[in-house]
Design an enzyme around this catalytic site. Structure first.
Site, PDB file in Angstrom:
ATOM      1  CD  GLU B 181      29.812  33.509  39.978  1.00  0.00           C
ATOM      2  OE1 GLU B 181      29.363  34.335  39.161  1.00  0.00           O
ATOM      3  OE2 GLU B 181      30.951  33.050  39.902  1.00  0.00           O
ATOM      4  CE  LYS B 196      36.436  28.468  39.923  1.00  0.00           C
ATOM      5  NZ  LYS B 196      36.155  28.950  41.287  1.00  0.00           N
TER       6      LYS B 196
END
Lengths: 395, 395
Positions: B181, B196
């Site tokens: 990222e 998640k």
């Protein structure tokens, strides 16, 4: 308000009993009546259930609004499932042999009667392969599906390749643990994997192929020489059901042993587990592993199907309605390892090319390229001669 | 007759562009308009699409009957998804951070407004974990869920442990390939995995836990000494999101490195793949592997969600409505490996027991048992001191 599910259950073997035990712990549906060959044999196992040997007792019971078919006999299973669908009862079945033979007709009836026919437990036990192909991978361009579809063979092969257990001992252990069907050739000769492959191909590619058109060869004739060969090449032999779309919209299907190298996902699927690798153009490679057999894992899959009908879930067979359904073909040449007896065996297989030969008293093999269609033509003769053939991909 | 899906798309990064490409090949839905920060930047990538930077252009377009939200900014994503749901538009989102923070509120709005909110792509990219937990494993007694939820960390760890690549080189390669990222601490410190895990726990156990209550520690402070330790023990370090139900209906959640032995399924999940092992009382162990990131695999998951709304598919959050939802707890003691600097670090962690100690200039470690709650309390201080901790199960 959802309607209570009252099940008419056919069969009380490993999976039927597993479902009964599961519903005791998770009472989301009720077994209203069980049809078995010998009610007296099972009554003590579940005193509170009502057993019968008469199909009519199930079909005439107005309370029963759901049929679960879990018997061995494919012909009887066909009659039960057909009758249930014609009576507009939703059905869950686990009978892969019956489905592989009668799927197109049963799909038609199910549609006409506007009811549900679900059977995820029939292929790969607890792994929701069919449901995922139907619901999740259905928008992508499907490339291939291959996997270990038979837990019994995989158990035997795992014992041989991981623990160095002699072949006969591994077979005896599998038999002792109840992993082999009463007729072990169903597992060992690949027929069980074949039926599952036929079912999966319908959902993955939309193509239905009659089982007897598909080359199917098991591990019955695998010898110590073959095992040694695999070990020397640092590969393992696994029995693989394989479906792959090729250019020109051809679909190749076969069930046969493969010599797999360590870098393959399926290489690491052990014991009685099943494992399936499916590939799509966009989602890439997906790998699903779970128990392929056993009362509890399989009955858990049966229960998932039962509960899905509560919200009217049905398979949509989306790929069967495409314009460009791939057509089945045996027209492919690929590399195999063949252990043989004499030159006439090589002529039988009609090799396109032989790249490696080994010859010693009592153990001879070649590595070369053969046509899948030829293998299919001479399959029975290969078995009669006790030859062993395995796909041997270059990787 | 099914209604044509006209998508209002927010974001045109890797996944948004992947979706655009996928829909060119499989034209089952249409992107009506795309909202991005700089329309001129993207227009040449897709000349036939209409770009805008104004949310209102999407929400006021009467043609648009579907919102797909694929932007990075969690706060903006929240506003978009909320507005869409309040407008009764079905929404597919991939924003895990936003979901992990706002899931309970968004579920409520979605129910009140009687529309769809789907987000399978938010956890594990192409692997349909949420869908399977919702649809297939929902009748069983759930035991545990653990997995590699972040492809970037796994890519780096694979390079280090399989190829012996130095840590810094692996990091640089991951960055070069676009696997990290823009803020790499999201991946490396475990925050991405945490979000998640929060989402998956809702579907697996019915329990929503605010992210900041969950112990989360990544691989940022892993050194060559730690890698050597793992190699010597024939284990691999993997970053694992772990959820497990314990007696007394306690639910343990954490994200941290684990020292895994070869006999674990997850051990073999390589490169940028994700892998999840879920266990149920009846179905046993299931293992799902697939690409956890990347434009095409993730957009394929987005498309599966989009298409599911055609038959009004919604998550039912069945486990959230049970009477016995497990309650989150950090009250567990377990074995860890800790690389530390001096005695004060051991006091910081307040070990319940130390079973192994190693001491050399520049590399000191202990193996011992600590409380998860304590780790969570001192997490920031551990990071400040650059300690490395990994679960080290006895197996």
């Amino acid at each position: 308000m959802e309607k209570k599910i009252n099940i008419g259950l056919f069969g009380f073997g490993t999976v039927g009993r597993g479902l009964y035990e599961l519903l005791r712990d998770v009472p989301v549906a009720r077994i209203a009546r069980v049809c078995v060959r010998c009610p007296e044999k099972h009554q003590h196992e579940a005193p509170e259930l009502i057993f019968t040997s008469d199909h009519d007792d199930i079909f005439n019971d107005k309370d029963i609004n759901f049929i679960v078919e879990l018997i061995d006999d494919a012909d009887a299973a066909y009659r039960i499932v057909r009758r249930a669908l014609l009576n507009r009862l939703p059905v869950v079945t686990g009978n892969k042999k019956m489905l592989a033979r009668h799927l197109p007709e049963l799909i038609d009836i199910q549609k006409q009667q506007n009811t549900s026919l679900l059977y995820d437990a029939s292929a790969c036990g607890s792994i929701p392969v069919i449901r995922n192909l139907e619901e999740y991978y259905d928008n992508d361009l499907q490339i291939s599906l291959k996997g270990i579809l038979n837990g019994s063979c995989n158990f035997i092969l795992s014992k041989i390749f991981n623990e160095g257990m002699p072949r006969e001992e591994a077979l005896a252990l599998a038999r002792k643990l109840g992993f082999l069907e009463s007729d072990p050739t169903l597992d060992l000769d690949g027929w069980d994997s074949l039926y599952k492959l036929v079912i999966l191909a319908v959902h993955a590619f939309g193509t239905y192929v009659e089982p007897d058109k598909i080359f199917t060869y098991g591990i019955t004739h695998m010898t110590d020489g073959d095992i040694r060969f695999a070990n020397e090449k640092e590969r393992r032999i696994k029995l693989i059901g394989h479906a792959e779309k090729l250019p020109d919209n051809k679909l190749i299907l076969c069930v046969m042993p493969q010599l797999l190298s360590r870098n393959k996902y399926i290489y690491g699927v052990e014991d009685e587990f099943n494992g399936v690798v499916i590939k799509g153009f966009f989602y890439g490679k997906q790998f699903l592993v779970g128990r392929g057999a056993g009362g509890h894992p399989t009955s858990s899959a049966v229960l998932s199907d039962i509960m899905a009908t509560r919200y009217d879930y049905r398979y949509r067979y989306k790929r069967m309605h495409c314009n460009d359904i791939p057509h089945f073909s045996n027209d492919i040449t690929f590399r195999v390892y063949l252990r043989y007896n004499d030159e006439s065996d090589l002529q039988l297989l009609d090799f396109a090319e032989i790249s490696e030969r080994y010859d010693s008293p009592g153990y001879r093999y070649v590595v070369g390229r053969v046509r899948l269609g030829r293998l299919h033509e001479v399959r029975d003769e290969m078995a009669r001669r006790k030859l062993f053939v395995a796909a041997y991909p270059n990787d």
